[in-house]
Design a protein around this motif. Structure first.
Motif, mmCIF file in Angstrom:
data_model
loop_
_atom_site.group_PDB
_atom_site.id
_atom_site.type_symbol
_atom_site.label_atom_id
_atom_site.label_comp_id
_atom_site.label_asym_id
_atom_site.label_seq_id
_atom_site.Cartn_x
_atom_site.Cartn_y
_atom_site.Cartn_z
ATOM 1 N N LEU A 85 0.829 -1.204 0.000
ATOM 2 C CA LEU A 85 0.000 0.000 0.000
ATOM 3 C C LEU A 85 0.863 1.253 0.000
ATOM 4 C CD1 LEU A 85 -2.755 -0.964 2.624
ATOM 5 C CD2 LEU A 85 -2.863 -1.154 0.131
ATOM 6 N N ASP A 86 0.383 2.263 -0.716
ATOM 7 C CA ASP A 86 1.052 3.557 -0.737
ATOM 8 C C ASP A 86 0.303 4.610 0.053
ATOM 9 O OD1 ASP A 86 3.280 3.155 -2.917
ATOM 10 O OD2 ASP A 86 1.462 2.219 -3.721
ATOM 11 N N TYR A 87 -0.977 4.362 0.323
ATOM 12 C CA TYR A 87 -1.795 5.355 1.029
ATOM 13 C C TYR A 87 -3.028 4.641 1.568
ATOM 14 C CZ TYR A 87 -3.845 10.020 1.813
ATOM 15 O OH TYR A 87 -4.359 11.163 2.380
ATOM 16 N N ILE A 88 -3.458 5.026 2.769
ATOM 17 C CA ILE A 88 -4.680 4.487 3.366
ATOM 18 C C ILE A 88 -5.568 5.649 3.784
ATOM 19 C CG2 ILE A 88 -5.692 3.120 5.234
ATOM 20 C CD1 ILE A 88 -3.095 1.539 5.373
ATOM 21 N N ALA A 89 -6.832 5.572 3.409
ATOM 22 C CA ALA A 89 -7.836 6.532 3.871
ATOM 23 C C ALA A 89 -8.801 5.774 4.775
ATOM 24 C CB ALA A 89 -8.583 7.146 2.693
ATOM 25 N N MET A 90 -8.869 6.174 6.035
ATOM 26 C CA MET A 90 -9.734 5.503 7.008
ATOM 27 C C MET A 90 -10.804 6.451 7.506
ATOM 28 S SD MET A 90 -8.789 3.715 10.652
ATOM 29 C CE MET A 90 -10.081 3.595 11.914
ATOM 30 N N ASP A 91 -12.027 5.967 7.515
ATOM 31 C CA ASP A 91 -13.139 6.757 8.031
ATOM 32 C C ASP A 91 -13.104 6.801 9.550
ATOM 33 O OD1 ASP A 91 -14.233 7.086 5.450
ATOM 34 O OD2 ASP A 91 -15.210 5.132 5.594
ATOM 35 N N ILE A 92 -13.314 7.983 10.088
ATOM 36 C CA ILE A 92 -13.626 8.162 11.513
ATOM 37 C C ILE A 92 -15.087 8.572 11.544
ATOM 38 C CG2 ILE A 92 -13.152 9.475 13.617
ATOM 39 C CD1 ILE A 92 -10.865 7.643 12.899
ATOM 40 N N LYS A 93 -15.950 7.639 11.867
ATOM 41 C CA LYS A 93 -17.385 7.879 11.699
ATOM 42 C C LYS A 93 -17.910 8.942 12.647
ATOM 43 C CE LYS A 93 -17.671 4.485 8.687
ATOM 44 N NZ LYS A 93 -17.948 4.700 7.253
ATOM 45 N N ASN A 94 -17.371 8.971 13.878
ATOM 46 C CA ASN A 94 -17.885 9.911 14.875
ATOM 47 C C ASN A 94 -17.007 9.785 16.115
ATOM 48 O OD1 ASN A 94 -19.556 11.760 16.263
ATOM 49 N ND2 ASN A 94 -21.399 10.882 15.358
ATOM 50 N N SER A 95 -17.391 10.485 17.178
ATOM 51 C CA SER A 95 -16.742 10.263 18.466
ATOM 52 C C SER A 95 -17.039 8.835 18.905
ATOM 53 C CB SER A 95 -17.255 11.264 19.499
ATOM 54 O OG SER A 95 -18.656 11.121 19.673
ATOM 55 N N VAL A 151 -6.499 2.952 14.184
ATOM 56 C CA VAL A 151 -6.056 4.345 14.328
ATOM 57 C C VAL A 151 -4.628 4.397 14.851
ATOM 58 C CG1 VAL A 151 -6.401 6.467 15.649
ATOM 59 C CG2 VAL A 151 -8.362 5.331 14.592
ATOM 60 N N ARG A 152 -4.362 3.640 15.909
ATOM 61 C CA ARG A 152 -3.007 3.634 16.479
ATOM 62 C C ARG A 152 -1.987 3.139 15.457
ATOM 63 N NH1 ARG A 152 -5.853 1.549 21.005
ATOM 64 N NH2 ARG A 152 -5.264 -0.581 20.416
ATOM 65 N N PHE A 153 -2.365 2.106 14.725
ATOM 66 C CA PHE A 153 -1.430 1.552 13.743
ATOM 67 C C PHE A 153 -1.095 2.577 12.662
ATOM 68 C CE2 PHE A 153 -1.007 -0.510 9.544
ATOM 69 C CZ PHE A 153 0.281 -1.002 9.720
ATOM 70 N N LEU A 154 -2.110 3.208 12.087
ATOM 71 C CA LEU A 154 -1.842 4.162 11.012
ATOM 72 C C LEU A 154 -0.972 5.316 11.500
ATOM 73 C CD1 LEU A 154 -5.169 4.428 8.985
ATOM 74 C CD2 LEU A 154 -3.176 3.006 8.576
ATOM 75 N N MET A 155 -1.228 5.771 12.695
ATOM 76 C CA MET A 155 -0.491 6.931 13.192
ATOM 77 C C MET A 155 0.958 6.605 13.520
ATOM 78 S SD MET A 155 -3.411 8.924 15.426
ATOM 79 C CE MET A 155 -2.352 10.342 15.716
ATOM 80 N N SER A 156 1.285 5.323 13.617
ATOM 81 C CA SER A 156 2.661 4.939 13.949
ATOM 82 C C SER A 156 3.345 4.148 12.837
ATOM 83 C CB SER A 156 2.669 4.090 15.224
ATOM 84 O OG SER A 156 1.959 2.873 15.037
ATOM 85 N N SER A 157 2.629 3.914 11.730
ATOM 86 C CA SER A 157 3.118 2.989 10.708
ATOM 87 C C SER A 157 4.165 3.581 9.772
ATOM 88 C CB SER A 157 1.943 2.488 9.862
ATOM 89 O OG SER A 157 1.396 3.561 9.096
ATOM 90 N N GLY A 158 4.137 4.884 9.595
ATOM 91 C CA GLY A 158 5.034 5.522 8.638
ATOM 92 C C GLY A 158 4.471 5.595 7.233
ATOM 93 N N ILE A 159 3.358 4.919 6.963
ATOM 94 C CA ILE A 159 2.727 4.989 5.648
ATOM 95 C C ILE A 159 1.865 6.249 5.564
ATOM 96 C CG2 ILE A 159 0.690 3.642 6.333
ATOM 97 C CD1 ILE A 159 0.668 2.458 3.510
ATOM 98 N N PRO A 160 1.841 6.948 4.420
ATOM 99 C CA PRO A 160 0.941 8.091 4.272
ATOM 100 C C PRO A 160 -0.514 7.658 4.454
ATOM 101 C CG PRO A 160 2.592 8.086 2.539
ATOM 102 C CD PRO A 160 2.709 6.765 3.242
ATOM 103 N N TYR A 161 -1.265 8.468 5.173
ATOM 104 C CA TYR A 161 -2.654 8.123 5.461
ATOM 105 C C TYR A 161 -3.468 9.395 5.688
ATOM 106 C CZ TYR A 161 -1.747 9.450 10.293
ATOM 107 O OH TYR A 161 -1.432 10.169 11.414
ATOM 108 N N GLU A 162 -4.779 9.197 5.705
ATOM 109 C CA GLU A 162 -5.676 10.263 6.141
ATOM 110 C C GLU A 162 -6.823 9.651 6.923
ATOM 111 O OE1 GLU A 162 -9.050 11.089 2.820
ATOM 112 O OE2 GLU A 162 -7.013 11.588 2.139
ATOM 113 N N PHE A 163 -7.368 10.437 7.825
ATOM 114 C CA PHE A 163 -8.654 10.153 8.454
ATOM 115 C C PHE A 163 -9.673 11.121 7.871
ATOM 116 C CE2 PHE A 163 -5.751 9.001 12.126
ATOM 117 C CZ PHE A 163 -5.875 7.636 11.937
ATOM 118 N N ARG A 164 -10.948 10.705 7.867
ATOM 119 C CA ARG A 164 -11.976 11.577 7.297
ATOM 120 C C ARG A 164 -13.310 11.275 7.963
ATOM 121 N NH1 ARG A 164 -11.705 8.479 1.418
ATOM 122 N NH2 ARG A 164 -12.695 6.544 2.088
#
Length: 231
Positions: A116-126, A147-160
């Motif tokens: 993978l080169d990029y991951i977009a993960m939904d944050i549905k709500n609180s 969430v924890r994995f993406l923020m520490s993985s080093g791969i480009p990502y976004e939350f939305r």
């Protein structure tokens, strides 16, 4: 397992990349604002696109297209996802994955194998309103692990987060901003009703109110932006 949708050219799914987008049928969630309602609610009725047809197209477009976005439904349900992405990568394409984050073990495997080169993960709500927004009970441990994995993985990502008047208010965005503080990229997306949504008669959050929520989020995620709004 076959994909059930194939958009041969997208200019919006992966930043500035010329992208082909694949859609898988099936999802464990029932988010009422989902734009792929038929793929989610009735995967057994979904069309199937032979994998060979997709590969043939991607081979012909080598050097023209930049990337492939794998979306859904929820693509991490696909049992042979790893093999399919590996074949896409072998053709020289970048790969973006759209996910709701409910299968962190799949995200970890794909990232560990360089698929993978990029991951977009939904944050549905609180967290408190996650199940309400998803339309089903949700195992938040899985979502939080992703969430924890993406923020520490080093791969480009976004939350939305797709913003809806019926589901989100200022307190939710304050809680989200605490939860994903320091995220690389976070977007507050405008909700748009369409014929393919699972449910209707919901309302978008007006631009001015969205800007107020954005300022709340920027207290911990300075790079956060609006998406889909005309500013």
């Amino acid at each position: 397992m076959d994909f059930s949708g194939f958009e041969k050219l997208s200019l919006v799914d992966y930043d500035d990349n010329l992208t082909a987008t694949l859609f898988m049928a099936g999802c464990p969630f029932r988010c009422p604002f989902c734009h792929n309602g038929e793929l989610v609610l009735h995967p057994e009725r979904a069309a199937t696109i032979p994998w060979e047809e997709i590969v043939t197209y991607l081979k012909k477009r080598q050097g023209v297209l930049d990337a492939v976005c794998v979306s859904g439904g929820e693509p991490t349900l696909m049992p042979d996802l790893e093999e399919k992405i590996a074949e896409i990568k072998s053709l020289g394409y970048k790969v973006k994955l759209d996910s709701n984050g409910f299968r962190p073990e799949v995200l970890k495997t794909l990232v560990s194998k360089g698929l993978l080169d990029y991951i977009a993960m939904d944050i549905k709500n609180s967290k408190l309103k996650y199940g309400l927004t998803c339309g089903v009970a949700v195992d938040m441990e899985q979502i939080e692990e992703s969430v924890r994995f993406l923020m520490s993985s080093g791969i480009p990502y976004e939350f939305r987060t797709t913003c809806m008047a019926e589901f989100h208010d200022a307190s939710d965005f304050a809680l989200i901003s605490e939860w994903i503080a320091g995220a690389e990229r976070y977007f507050l997306q405008r909700y748009i009703d369409s014929a393919s949504c699972i449910q209707h008669n919901f309302h978008e959050i007006p631009l001015q109110k969205a800007k107020e929520y954005l300022e709340i989020v920027r207290s911990t995620i300075p790079s956060a932006k609006l998406r889909g709004y005309d500013e």
